[in-house]
Design a protein around this motif. Structure first.
Motif, mmCIF file in Angstrom:
data_model
loop_
_atom_site.group_PDB
_atom_site.id
_atom_site.type_symbol
_atom_site.label_atom_id
_atom_site.label_comp_id
_atom_site.label_asym_id
_atom_site.label_seq_id
_atom_site.Cartn_x
_atom_site.Cartn_y
_atom_site.Cartn_z
ATOM 1 N N ARG A 1 -15.417 32.968 90.882
ATOM 2 C CA ARG A 1 -15.875 33.743 91.999
ATOM 3 C C ARG A 1 -14.965 35.287 92.262
ATOM 4 N NH1 ARG A 1 -15.886 31.468 97.373
ATOM 5 N NH2 ARG A 1 -18.220 32.165 97.894
ATOM 6 N N TYR B 1 -16.117 22.748 89.603
ATOM 7 C CA TYR B 1 -16.011 23.230 90.954
ATOM 8 C C TYR B 1 -14.960 24.117 90.588
ATOM 9 C CZ TYR B 1 -13.837 24.194 95.473
ATOM 10 O OH TYR B 1 -13.617 24.554 96.549
ATOM 11 N N ASP C 1 -8.537 41.703 94.904
ATOM 12 C CA ASP C 1 -8.913 40.981 96.363
ATOM 13 C C ASP C 1 -7.978 41.831 97.434
ATOM 14 O OD1 ASP C 1 -10.711 39.327 95.291
ATOM 15 O OD2 ASP C 1 -9.588 37.610 95.995
ATOM 16 N N ARG D 1 -16.322 38.912 92.284
ATOM 17 C CA ARG D 1 -16.350 39.669 93.506
ATOM 18 C C ARG D 1 -15.833 40.968 93.367
ATOM 19 N NH1 ARG D 1 -14.170 35.695 96.365
ATOM 20 N NH2 ARG D 1 -11.985 36.059 96.059
ATOM 21 N N THR E 1 -13.931 31.701 103.870
ATOM 22 C CA THR E 1 -13.998 31.857 102.671
ATOM 23 C C THR E 1 -14.573 33.171 102.029
ATOM 24 O OG1 THR E 1 -14.548 29.414 102.733
ATOM 25 C CG2 THR E 1 -15.240 30.670 100.682
ATOM 26 N N LYS E 2 -13.798 33.602 101.239
ATOM 27 C CA LYS E 2 -14.131 34.851 100.828
ATOM 28 C C LYS E 2 -15.582 35.113 100.266
ATOM 29 C CE LYS E 2 -9.432 35.831 99.114
ATOM 30 N NZ LYS E 2 -8.832 36.208 98.119
ATOM 31 N N PRO E 3 -16.388 35.876 100.814
ATOM 32 C CA PRO E 3 -17.799 36.023 100.226
ATOM 33 C C PRO E 3 -17.763 36.833 98.800
ATOM 34 C CG PRO E 3 -17.847 36.657 102.318
ATOM 35 C CD PRO E 3 -16.318 36.917 102.006
ATOM 36 N N VAL E 4 -18.476 36.329 98.110
ATOM 37 C CA VAL E 4 -18.629 36.934 96.668
ATOM 38 C C VAL E 4 -19.176 38.587 96.718
ATOM 39 C CG1 VAL E 4 -19.423 36.926 94.233
ATOM 40 C CG2 VAL E 4 -18.711 34.950 95.162
ATOM 41 N N GLN E 5 -20.268 38.473 97.491
ATOM 42 C CA GLN E 5 -21.062 39.599 97.707
ATOM 43 C C GLN E 5 -20.194 40.746 98.466
ATOM 44 O OE1 GLN E 5 -23.451 40.058 95.786
ATOM 45 N NE2 GLN E 5 -23.939 37.955 95.103
ATOM 46 N N SER E 6 -20.337 41.856 97.929
ATOM 47 C CA SER E 6 -19.505 42.765 98.704
ATOM 48 C C SER E 6 -19.590 43.286 100.152
ATOM 49 C CB SER E 6 -19.404 44.214 97.534
ATOM 50 O OG SER E 6 -20.249 44.877 98.168
ATOM 51 N N ALA E 7 -21.142 43.212 100.279
ATOM 52 C CA ALA E 7 -21.488 43.523 101.776
ATOM 53 C C ALA E 7 -20.776 42.338 102.720
ATOM 54 C CB ALA E 7 -22.646 43.586 101.869
ATOM 55 N N ILE F 1 -18.347 43.401 91.622
ATOM 56 C CA ILE F 1 -19.085 43.705 92.676
ATOM 57 C C ILE F 1 -18.474 44.890 93.701
ATOM 58 C CG2 ILE F 1 -20.702 43.200 94.731
ATOM 59 C CD1 ILE F 1 -21.043 40.468 93.109
ATOM 60 N N LYS G 1 -3.888 30.151 97.420
ATOM 61 C CA LYS G 1 -3.698 29.796 96.073
ATOM 62 C C LYS G 1 -2.722 30.992 95.552
ATOM 63 C CE LYS G 1 -5.919 28.110 92.517
ATOM 64 N NZ LYS G 1 -7.268 28.000 91.753
ATOM 65 N N SER H 1 -10.618 32.022 98.573
ATOM 66 C CA SER H 1 -11.720 31.599 97.615
ATOM 67 C C SER H 1 -12.088 30.127 97.929
ATOM 68 C CB SER H 1 -11.457 31.823 96.055
ATOM 69 O OG SER H 1 -11.228 33.222 95.925
ATOM 70 N N SER H 2 -11.266 29.286 98.195
ATOM 71 C CA SER H 2 -11.359 27.695 98.312
ATOM 72 C C SER H 2 -12.233 27.519 99.629
ATOM 73 C CB SER H 2 -9.992 27.238 98.226
ATOM 74 O OG SER H 2 -10.285 25.762 98.799
ATOM 75 N N ASN H 3 -13.283 26.751 99.502
ATOM 76 C CA ASN H 3 -13.809 26.035 100.840
ATOM 77 C C ASN H 3 -13.977 24.621 100.671
ATOM 78 O OD1 ASN H 3 -15.414 25.691 98.562
ATOM 79 N ND2 ASN H 3 -17.574 26.137 99.832
ATOM 80 N N GLN H 4 -12.726 24.178 100.146
ATOM 81 C CA GLN H 4 -12.505 22.659 99.921
ATOM 82 C C GLN H 4 -12.195 21.939 101.255
ATOM 83 O OE1 GLN H 4 -10.145 20.900 96.621
ATOM 84 N NE2 GLN H 4 -10.922 22.150 95.184
ATOM 85 N N ASN I 1 -3.756 38.123 94.485
ATOM 86 C CA ASN I 1 -4.909 38.824 93.554
ATOM 87 C C ASN I 1 -4.925 40.443 94.163
ATOM 88 O OD1 ASN I 1 -7.766 39.906 92.744
ATOM 89 N ND2 ASN I 1 -7.981 37.921 91.933
ATOM 90 N N HIS J 1 -15.386 27.896 91.312
ATOM 91 C CA HIS J 1 -14.126 28.754 92.259
ATOM 92 C C HIS J 1 -13.369 29.858 91.702
ATOM 93 C CE1 HIS J 1 -10.692 28.871 94.795
ATOM 94 N NE2 HIS J 1 -11.218 28.266 95.554
ATOM 95 N N MET K 1 -9.644 45.428 97.811
ATOM 96 C CA MET K 1 -10.934 45.519 98.258
ATOM 97 C C MET K 1 -10.758 45.127 99.828
ATOM 98 S SD MET K 1 -13.879 43.799 95.988
ATOM 99 C CE MET K 1 -12.820 42.434 95.514
#
Lengths: 534, 147
Positions: A324, A317, B18, A328, B120-126, A331, B71, B100-103, B15, A321, B21
């Motif tokens: 990512r 996990y 992040d 990110r 939760t921040k998506p990985v894909q940029s769009a 991309i 975090k 980033s956490s979706n715990q 970060n 995590h 972006m």
């Protein structure tokens, strides 16, 4: 019987020896007097005895002191023999042969009566009262001692018995002395002869008894005992009548003692049985303990595995995590370059940047899928009744096909409802249906069939496509994480979808499998337990 | 009146990429000039409380929304939420967790402490761009907060 009584009884003997009334005496009938020597009439026998007595009295007076010791020894031996025989008789009588003993007692009484008669005849002339008193006392004392001896012998108290024997001998000697004193005028020779004969007979019988006993011939020994008892009766001739009465008491006491001993033995047996049971139980406990320890070890092992598994989950996990963020960024920044500096790049520049972007995107998808997969291990199952047909139709609709195309592809049969986690089972159907569509996408007119088979304890759901299928030789890789049977150029995918499906099905207590033939499509089947979810 | 007084979005993010972006996405919505970037929880609280390097800031001016990472070094996001919600004045500032956490325990704890959203921040940029734009637009132009 205690020592005190013993002493008292002796005292009584001395004090009462001259006070017994004359009416206690039984005057013998002359016709019942036994013949000592068959060739002599009773009268002749008496005359002979009187003569011998007179002679012996004289000799006795001379050698009285010297003879006394020998006689006492004989008496003591006889007393011991008596005691031994008495003990055996009592044992046997008490333990298993009351009737036989009663018979022996009767016989004893009869013999005693006979001998008593003879004695009475001999002593009738003088000092009858005193002698009878002595006899009575002797009988009483003997009975007492016999009872005590029997008791002590039964208890196997050898020392006490020896003491009793000695005491008996001493008493006998004392009484004998008194008797001898009284009969000293006419009876010594005959008595000495009788004593010697008696001693010899006793020795003989004793030897025979020993021989027979050694051979363990119980019947013969019993006979010897009876015989011995009869012989001994001569010595105890005055004892019988009263002994008969006292024997009953003694027998009752012996029975009571026997009962007590039995009870004790039973108690001991019970105790031993309990002890043995305890040992057996202890053994069982040890066995149980060993089993428990093994089980505990198993539990520990399972707990360790669980912990390890949890650590692995947590590792995968956190890796997913933390991966990512950089993905990110790659991309996002690739896109920023394209947006801000796209005009500066030629076609090849755009192609290269496109590869960076699409590969980073794929990596992002892989991470997201892995994340989803790893979360499945921790996510708790929320079990609810599920209307399976509507769930499947929902998923089919979500595939973004036109209604017409959807109808031409899908053939959905009866689907029994189950209990399970709706969101997770939706994921199962989503992955299986999208897979079926994906791997049959190269056909112009694909067909996907969905149906179910109800079994006694489970429902098996099936989805069949007529797509590219796969080689069954690789079927074991089908459900592994990141395992793919097709190249990404042919069919895009992360290789996590079926692993997720399998994990969800397994977490519901079910099973999943597939059958396929290369180029002829595949059938995926998953079974869920009826009416329950794990 | 300082450069901080017209800040409408406080972005709390350790970060750098992040953060960049996020601001790039906001810039596309023409609201990037009203964003203040705090690199951790301590800096975020200093900004809100007008302490430290933000001493000169107008104490009566608050951002319309705080975009908060969880975090972070020094003081993490959950501690920032606790501090702000414990203060009568700052508790009304809307907070949207972007992490980033979706715990599940992070989501649960954040809502328990009173956040207004959790993303939760998506990985894909769009998807990322869309999410940030939606949040910014909603809190700046759609939502109303008590005065």
């Amino acid at each position: 019987m205690v020592k005190t009584d013993h002493i008292v009884s002796h005292k009584n003997v001395r004090e009462s020896s001259s006070s017994v009334a004359q009416s206690d005496l039984t005057v013998p009938d002359a016709t019942t007097v036994p013949v000592i020597r068959p060739d002599l009439t009773p009268e002749e026998t008496l005359a002979e005895l009187l003569r011998v007595n007179a002679e012996l009295e004289r000799r006795l007076n001379e050698g009285f002191e010297r003879d006394e010791i020998a006689r006492d020894e004989a008496i003591e031996e006889l007393a011991r023999t008596n005691a031994e025989l008495e003990r055996r008789l009592a044992e046997r009588t008490v333990e298993r042969d009351d009737i036989a003993r009663d018979e022996a007692v009767t016989e004893l009484a009869r013999t005693n009566a006979e001998l008593k008669q003879r004695l009475a005849q001999r002593t009738i002339e003088r000092d009858e009262i005193a002698r009878d008193e002595a006899i009575t006392e002797l009988a009483r004392t003997n009975a007492e001692l016999k009872q005590r001896l029997a008791q002590r012998t039964e208890e196997r108290d050898d020392v006490a018995r020896d003491e009793a024997l000695t005491e008996l001998a001493r008493t006998n000697a004392e009484l004998k002395q008194r008797l001898a004193e009284r009969t000293v005028e006419r009876d010594d020779v005959a008595r000495d002869e009788a004593l010697t004969e008696l001693a010899r007979t006793n020795a003989e019988l004793k030897q025979r008894l020993a021989e027979r006993t050694a051979e363990r011939d119980d019947v013969a020994r019993d006979e010897a005992l009876t015989e011995l008892a009869r012989t001994n009766a001569e010595l105890k001739q005055r004892l019988a009548e009263r002994t008969v009465e006292r024997d009953d008491i003694a027998r009752d006491e012996a029975r009571a003692e026997l009962a007590r001993t039995n009870a004790e033995l039973q108690q001991q047996l019970a105790k031993r049985t309990i002890e043995r049971d305890d040992i057996a139980r202890e053994k069982a406990n040890v066995e149980l303990l060993r089993t428990n320890m093994a089980e505990e070890q198993l539990h520990l092992h399972a707990a360790e595995l669980e912990k390890l598994n949890a650590e692995l989950e947590s590792f995968s996990y956190s890796v997913s995590h933390d991966l990512r963020s950089p993905v990110r960024a790659i991309i996002g920044y690739t896109e920023a370059v394209k947006d801000d500096y796209g005009a500066l790049l030629d076609e090849e520049g755009h192609r290269l940047l496109g590869v960076v972007h699409s590969e980073a995107s794929r990596m992002g998808d892989l991470i997201d899928d892995l994340l989803a997969f790893s979360q499945l291990g921790r996510q708790s199952i929320v079990s609810v009744p599920i209307e399976m047909i509507s769930l499947v139709e929902e998923v089919v609709t979500d595939q973004g096909l036109s209604t017409k195309r959807q109808a031409s592809i899908f053939d959905i049969g009866e689907l029994p409802d189950v209990r399970g986690d709706r969101a997770l089972l939706r994921q199962v159907w989503t992955n299986l249906i999208s897979n079926a569509l994906k791997y049959s996408s190269k056909k112009s007119d694909p067909r996907i069939r969905i149906w179910a088979i109800t079994e006694p304890t489970r429902v098996v759901y099936n989805i069949q496509d007529d797509g590219v299928g796969f080689d069954m030789a690789y079927a074991d890789k089908l459900f592994g994480v990141f395992q793919r049977l097709h190249r990404n150029e042919d069919f895009a995918g992360t290789g996590v979808g079926l692993a997720i499906v399998q994990r969800i099905v397994q977490r519901h207590g079910g099973a999943i499998w597939a059958e396929a033939k290369l180029g002829e499509g595949a059938t995926f089947s998953f079974a869920l337990p009826t009416g329950a979810a794990a | 009146m300082t450069e901080y007084d017209d800040v409408e979005i406080l972005l709390v993010e350790d970060n750098r990429q992040d953060a960049e972006m996020t601001m790039r996405a906001l810039r596309k919505c023409k609201i990037a000039n009203k964003v203040q970037w705090a690199k951790d929880g301590v800096e975020a609280l200093n900004f809100i409380r007008c302490t430290g390097e933000f001493e000169s800031r107008n104490k009566n001016s608050f951002p319309k929304v705080i975009l908060l990472d969880l975090k972070m070094p020094r003081l993490d996001g959950l501690d920032v939420i606790r501090a702000l919600k414990a203060d009568e004045v700052t508790r009304k500032i809307p907070i949207v967790v972007m992490t980033s956490s979706n715990q599940e325990r992070d989501v649960t704890e954040s809502y328990r402490l009173g956040v207004n959203g959790y993303v939760t921040k998506p990985v894909q940029s769009a998807a990322f761009m869309e999410a940030v734009a939606n949040i910014g637009m909603f809190w700046l132009f759609v939502n109303s907060t008590p005065v």
